[in-house]
Enzyme design. Structure first.
Site, PDB file in Angstrom:
ATOM      1  N   LYS A   1       0.862  -1.180   0.000  1.00 47.90           N
ATOM      2  CA  LYS A   1       0.000   0.000   0.000  1.00 47.90           C
ATOM      3  C   LYS A   1       0.892   1.222   0.000  1.00 47.90           C
ATOM      4  O   LYS A   1       2.042   1.156   0.437  1.00 47.90           O
ATOM      5  CB  LYS A   1      -0.866   0.018   1.264  1.00 47.90           C
ATOM      6  CG  LYS A   1      -2.117   0.845   1.130  1.00 47.90           C
ATOM      7  CD  LYS A   1      -3.236   0.047   0.509  1.00 47.90           C
ATOM      8  CE  LYS A   1      -4.456   0.867   0.242  1.00 47.90           C
ATOM      9  NZ  LYS A   1      -5.610   0.023  -0.128  1.00 47.90           N
TER      10      LYS A   1
ATOM     11  N   ASP B   1      -7.009   4.384  -4.368  1.00 47.18           N
ATOM     12  CA  ASP B   1      -7.670   4.257  -3.069  1.00 47.18           C
ATOM     13  C   ASP B   1      -8.288   5.648  -2.852  1.00 47.18           C
ATOM     14  O   ASP B   1      -8.501   6.380  -3.832  1.00 47.18           O
ATOM     15  CB  ASP B   1      -6.646   3.876  -1.967  1.00 47.18           C
ATOM     16  CG  ASP B   1      -7.317   3.370  -0.689  1.00 47.18           C
ATOM     17  OD1 ASP B   1      -7.678   2.196  -0.631  1.00 47.18           O
ATOM     18  OD2 ASP B   1      -7.503   4.172   0.252  1.00 47.18           O
TER      19      ASP B   1
HETATM   20  N1  GLU Z   1      -7.357   0.266  -2.729  1.00 50.90           N
HETATM   21  C1  GLU Z   1      -8.128  -0.908  -3.021  1.00 50.90           C
HETATM   22  C2  GLU Z   1      -8.171  -1.796  -1.807  1.00 50.90           C
HETATM   23  O1  GLU Z   1      -8.230  -1.319  -0.699  1.00 50.90           O
HETATM   24  C3  GLU Z   1      -7.727  -1.580  -4.312  1.00 50.90           C
HETATM   25  C4  GLU Z   1      -6.302  -1.957  -4.461  1.00 50.90           C
HETATM   26  C5  GLU Z   1      -5.912  -2.476  -5.851  1.00 50.90           C
HETATM   27  O2  GLU Z   1      -6.758  -2.569  -6.739  1.00 50.90           O
HETATM   28  O3  GLU Z   1      -4.733  -2.798  -6.006  1.00 50.90           O
HETATM   29  O4  GLU Z   1      -8.204  -2.998  -1.886  1.00 50.90           O
END
Ligand code: GLU
Length: 458
Positions: free
Chosen positions: A139, A179
């Site tokens: 992340k 996100d």
């Molecule tokens: N931010 C999204 C999550 O919390 C998606 C992440 C992604 O698609 O890599 O899962």
């Protein structure tokens, strides 16, 4: 994790293993309260699996899984439209590559700090495992505040951010997506800068791309759709359906909008949405075309929705959980649904709660739902549809193919059913029937832990 006599606790020996580990995590990651919360919530449920699989304890899997493989923090300088210079902080936490390249979104919001990125990255490890797709956990983001910024300012910020981050990415290394505060526009600017610096059109390096240049149908809708599909599965296992249910949704971003859309398609009435200024209640059911016009096209606020629709009322400075509903879908942000909200929801007869956001429900509120027998789905299961569809986007990029909406949505539905069933059966197998928190944590953990055992001490 309070000390309790062995006779009262079925997994006292394993809890004795976990308690000092958690104390060490607190000591080593001081002040990172969201990370502590996310770790604690997982560790609390692992006693039964450690009892059956002592090799995980011997191999120090928990110590290793709680320590990111790599943490990057970097300076992001940029200049605004008046020529004034700003300096933000960029983050990427590459948590686990046991199952595939690091995968997870980028969040641009003033609240972002290392503890928040680590909590999100930690959750992502298990969420991504549950999808059954070959993706590790990571992340990132920045404390940059996009609110009120022009497109040109957003572009310069994204270019500066990617100028540092690009050296850490790659379709086999680390694959970011969106996100909070990072949507299609930002992914476009980030991809453009990556392409320019590397001189490679490497489609699979980012997901959530535009449909004309490597993006996948259904990715935009996937998190919200998946959350409602998961809710439908939970209700089905209790002999019910979403048809005719009254739903409260919090938030009004990408997850909330597409949760509302899928819930309406399945015959439910969604009566709320919200943002940081307050919430809207619309007894006739949210007019989604109007909400999309305000939020997606105009980047506006939900107060405007009530101004433009006679049936709706705007309640400033409050959350949605006082509004009676059958199903609650928290789709805004972490720790937005507290114990008092949970007590109100239970008093009003809520049957199911599914987290569209990451960790929106506080631990005390989760306990209230579980003790009241409410079906509760944690985000790492209920909102995994977004990242699962990112993995489908990577598949399409790798094969230079693009699938239809209907085919991709069917794949998403299959994945959500698979996640539901594996949480359900794992919870049953480990003695907590109906407890999706236990099911999700143990099912995700076992997949990652088995891969770590197989890959040796790294
Ligand atoms: N931010 C999204 C999550 O919390 C998606 C992440 C992604 O698609 O890599 O899962």
């Amino acid at each position: 994790m309070q000390a309790t006599p062995d006779s009262a606790v079925p997994h006292a020996a394993e809890n004795r293993v976990i308690e000092p580990l958690y104390a060490e995590i607190l000591r080593r990651n001081q002040g990172e309260k969201e990370f502590h919360q996310a770790v604690r919530e997982v560790l609390e449920t692992l006693g039964p699996v450690l009892a059956q699989r002592p090799e995980f304890v011997d191999a120090r899997i928990i110590e290793r899984i709680c320590e990111p493989e790599r943490q990057l923090i970097f300076r992001v300088p940029w200049s605004d439209d008046s020529g004034d210079i700003h300096v933000n902080r960029g983050f990427r936490v590459e948590f686990s590559s046991s199952l595939g390249p690091y995968k997870g979104g980028l969040r641009f919001h003033p609240s972002v700090n290392l503890g928040i990125v680590k909590f999100l990255g930690f959750e992502q490890i298990f969420k991504n495992a549950l999808t059954g797709m070959p993706i590790g956990g990571g992340k990132g983001g920045s404390d940059f505040d996009p609110k009120g910024r022009s497109d040109a300012e957003i572009m310069r910020f994204c270019q500066s951010f990617m100028t540092e981050l690009h050296r850490h990415l790659g379709e086999y290394t680390d694959v970011p997506a969106g996100d909070i505060g990072v949507g299609g526009r930002e992914i476009g600017y980030l991809f453009g800068q990556y392409k320019r610096i590397t001189n490679r059109f490497e489609s699979g390096v980012l997901t959530g791309k535009g449909l004309g240049w490597g993006g996948a149908l259904v990715r935009t809708e996937a998190t919200g759709y998946g959350c409602v599909m998961f809710t439908a599965e939970m209700l089905r296992s209790r002999g019910e359906s979403l048809d005719g249910q009254r739903i409260a949704v919090s938030g009004s971003g990408n997850v909330a909008i597409y949760a509302i859309e899928k819930a309406q398609q399945l015959g439910a009435t969604v009566v709320t949405c919200s943002d940081s200024d307050g919430y809207v209640v619309d007894e006739k059911g949210i007019d989604l075309a109007l909400l999309k016009e305000i939020k997606e096209a105009g980047r506006g606020r939900v107060a405007e929705y009530a101004e433009r629709r006679a049936e709706a009322v705007f309640v400033p400075g409050a959350g949605v959980w006082d509004v009676p509903c059958d199903v609650a879908l928290p789709c805004a942000t972490q720790n937005e649904l507290h114990e008092a909200d949970a007590l109100t929801l239970v008093r009003n007869g809520v049957k199911a709660v599914a987290e569209g956001a990451n960790m929106p429900t506080t631990p005390e509120a989760v306990r209230v739902f579980q003790e009241a027998g409410v079906a509760f789905a944690p985000g790492k299961a209920a909102n995994a549809g977004g990242v699962a569809t990112s993995a489908l986007e990577m598949q399409q990029n790798a094969s230079r193919d693009s699938w239809t909406f209907a085919h991709t949505e069917e794949r998403l539905a299959e994945i959500m059913r698979h996640i539901h069933d594996s949480c359900y059966t794992t919870a049953e197998r480990y003695g907590s029937p109906g407890n999706y928190v236990v099911g999700a944590n143990i099912a995700g953990f076992e997949l990652v832990a088995d891969a770590m055992l197989a890959q040796g001490l790294i």
